[in-house]
Design an enzyme around this catalytic site. Structure first.
Site, short mmCIF file in Angstrom:
data_model
loop_
_atom_site.label_atom_id
_atom_site.label_comp_id
_atom_site.label_asym_id
_atom_site.label_seq_id
_atom_site.Cartn_x
_atom_site.Cartn_y
_atom_site.Cartn_z
N TRP A 47 0.92 10.44 -2.49
CA TRP A 47 -0.32 9.45 -1.66
C TRP A 47 -0.21 9.65 -0.25
O TRP A 47 -0.57 8.97 0.29
CB TRP A 47 -0.53 7.19 -2.05
CG TRP A 47 -0.40 7.43 -3.15
CD1 TRP A 47 1.03 6.27 -4.09
CD2 TRP A 47 -0.93 7.28 -4.44
NE1 TRP A 47 0.48 6.23 -4.75
CE2 TRP A 47 -0.67 7.32 -5.75
CE3 TRP A 47 -2.52 8.53 -4.78
CZ2 TRP A 47 -1.04 6.84 -6.69
CZ3 TRP A 47 -3.30 8.53 -6.10
CH2 TRP A 47 -2.17 7.83 -7.50
N GLU B 259 -2.52 1.13 12.64
CA GLU B 259 -2.86 1.57 11.67
C GLU B 259 -3.75 0.93 10.40
O GLU B 259 -5.24 1.43 10.68
CB GLU B 259 -1.88 2.70 10.21
CG GLU B 259 -2.23 3.46 9.06
CD GLU B 259 -1.20 3.28 7.92
OE1 GLU B 259 -1.45 3.22 6.84
OE2 GLU B 259 -0.01 2.95 7.86
N GLY C 79 -31.49 1.99 -8.41
CA GLY C 79 -31.57 2.73 -8.99
C GLY C 79 -31.47 4.39 -8.42
O GLY C 79 -29.81 5.40 -7.88
N GLY D 105 -1.37 -1.02 2.80
CA GLY D 105 -1.31 -2.04 2.99
C GLY D 105 -2.35 -2.80 1.68
O GLY D 105 -3.85 -3.47 2.34
N GLU E 60 -3.73 -7.74 -1.25
CA GLU E 60 -2.12 -8.51 -1.51
C GLU E 60 -0.90 -8.73 -0.88
O GLU E 60 -0.16 -10.06 -0.10
CB GLU E 60 -2.06 -8.66 -3.08
CG GLU E 60 -2.74 -8.82 -3.64
CD GLU E 60 -3.95 -7.52 -4.32
OE1 GLU E 60 -4.77 -8.23 -4.77
OE2 GLU E 60 -3.97 -6.98 -3.33
#
Length: 425
Positions: free
Chosen positions: A189, A279, A379, A403, A406
């Site tokens: 990631w 961050e 739509g 992060g 949770e």
């Protein structure tokens, strides 16, 4: 004081200020605490309208990173925004720096959150980390090329089996003689892990385990071309943020000199936690930008669309609720973000409660506002021709990246519990 003139609008471009930018409410001093912040935001709005907005849909559809546009951010001095030393390519900005960071992330995300995510990884996870933690020699080696956009990179923390559980990382580095280390592991990631899907990015700060203790973690600078460092894969077909490249990076016995250790051996945990604060604040500001754009799209559509003989959609209570609640929640989140930013010193730590709090609130707020925008547009909102479906997809990452919700619940509850019976201010 701001010591550079790069934030002053280019003379060749006409600066366009929208009516909503000329706010006279006292709240505006939160997000523009000085005239320099107002000038920065004005320059950004002009740049985003002229350069970022026209390309956003195309590059997201093609899942490509607009490298030339990214490097234009360097021309504005934005890549080195948090670097106070001009000799290293920084801006010389020393007053309310975190507020300036939030302004950039908000304004870029108004049009292209994916481009902003790549900017965040480069400017905050890489450059700011080096600016705060590297030695003068390391700053002189690595920061100039990063600040001028010659080298583009990021930070490597997450792994296939260690995301939120960052201290469970398995990537390790062992000493190889007196002057080198061998780095082995896989990171996943990684934003800017590749720029073109074929090779790695240019420069990365990599966290690795270097001792038996839970927090025995060290930061290493890994450069493109080091033997054993390679691209594992580009992550394709993501839900959102498709114009920001995400990759798996592989480190196979990469030989790293002592000179590429940032900070002290086994001492990177504090660097990691301190950098997470800015961050998360940057990600919260991105959420604010997404929400503001969605509200603007809702308003514009509701004013133009007619139905059931009504002049426009603003005459319907259901639409009124969606727009009004979105605005109130957006303003609450924006105020929270900039109140925290105005008090944040990037060289300190211990600000996690509200860094987590801003991201927790704003991430869900942005996703909810984007969902309401799709509902208002009906739509049309569900199609790629309108921007809100892309913003809805991009907003979801805010509840995961940097992060998870949770993790913020856990961190905030821990900090509040430590306060004991002390009353909140």
């Amino acid at each position: 004081m701001l010591l550079t003139t790069r934030f002053i609008r280019p003379r060749s471009k006409q600066l366009v200020l929208s009516r909503r930018f000329r706010s006279t409410t006292p709240l505006s001093t939160l997000w523009n605490p000085t005239s320099e912040h107002a000038a920065l935001r004005a320059t950004l709005r002009s740049f985003v309208a002229q350069e970022v907005e026209p390309q956003a849909r195309t590059f997201n559809e093609q899942e490509q990173f607009n490298v030339p546009l990214f490097r234009k951010l360097a021309d504005l001095g934005l890549l080195g925004l948090t670097v106070p030393e001009i000799e290293y390519g920084g801006t010389g900005w020393t007053e309310f720096t975190a507020t300036a960071v939030c302004a950039v992330h908000e304004e870029l995300s108004y049009s292209d959150p994916a481009l902003c995510l790549s900017y965040l990884a480069h400017s905050l996870l890489l450059i700011n980390n080096l600016s705060v933690n590297a030695s003068p020699e390391q700053k002189a080696r690595f920061l100039p090329a990063a600040c001028d956009g010659t080298h583009i990179g990021g930070m490597c923390m997450s792994e296939p089996q260690a995301g939120t559980d960052v201290l469970g990382m398995q990537t390790k580095a062992v000493q190889d003689g007196d002057y080198h280390w061998r780095l082995t592991g896989t990171k996943l990631w990684i934003t800017n892990g590749t720029l073109d899907g074929q090779d790695t990015g240019d420069l990365f700060l990599v966290y690795a385990r270097t001792g038996p203790g839970k927090t025995d973690i060290t930061q290493f600078v890994v450069e493109k071309g080091m033997e054993g460092f390679r691209l594992g894969q580009k992550i394709n077909n993501k839900l959102g943020m498709r114009a920001s490249m995400t990759a798996e990076l592989v480190f196979d016995q990469v030989r790293i000199p002592n000179e590429n250790i940032v900070g002290t051996v086994n001492g990177a945990t504090l660097c990691m936690m301190r950098n997470l604060e800015i961050e998360r604040l940057g990600l919260a500001a991105m959420s604010v930008g997404i929400a503001r754009r969605c509200i603007d799209e809702m308003k514009a559509y509701a004013l133009e669309r007619t139905a059931f003989g009504a002049k426009n959609l603003f005459e319907f209570g259901q639409i009124q609720r969606l727009i009004a609640e979105s605005y109130a929640e957006y303003m609450a989140g924006r105020s929270y973000v900039y109140a925290v930013a105005n008090a944040l010193n990037l060289s300190t730590h211990g600000n996690g409660l509200d860094a987590d709090g801003t991201k927790l609130f704003c991430a869900s707020m942005a996703k909810t506002v984007a969902d309401r925008a799709i509902q208002v547009l009906g739509g049309n909102g569900y199609t790629g021709e309108y921007n809100v479906e892309r913003l809805w997809r991009d907003a979801k990452l805010m509840e995961i990246g940097g992060g998870t919700n949770e993790s913020h619940h856990k961190n905030m509850s821990r900090d509040l519990r430590k306060m004991g019976s002390t009353r909140l201010d």
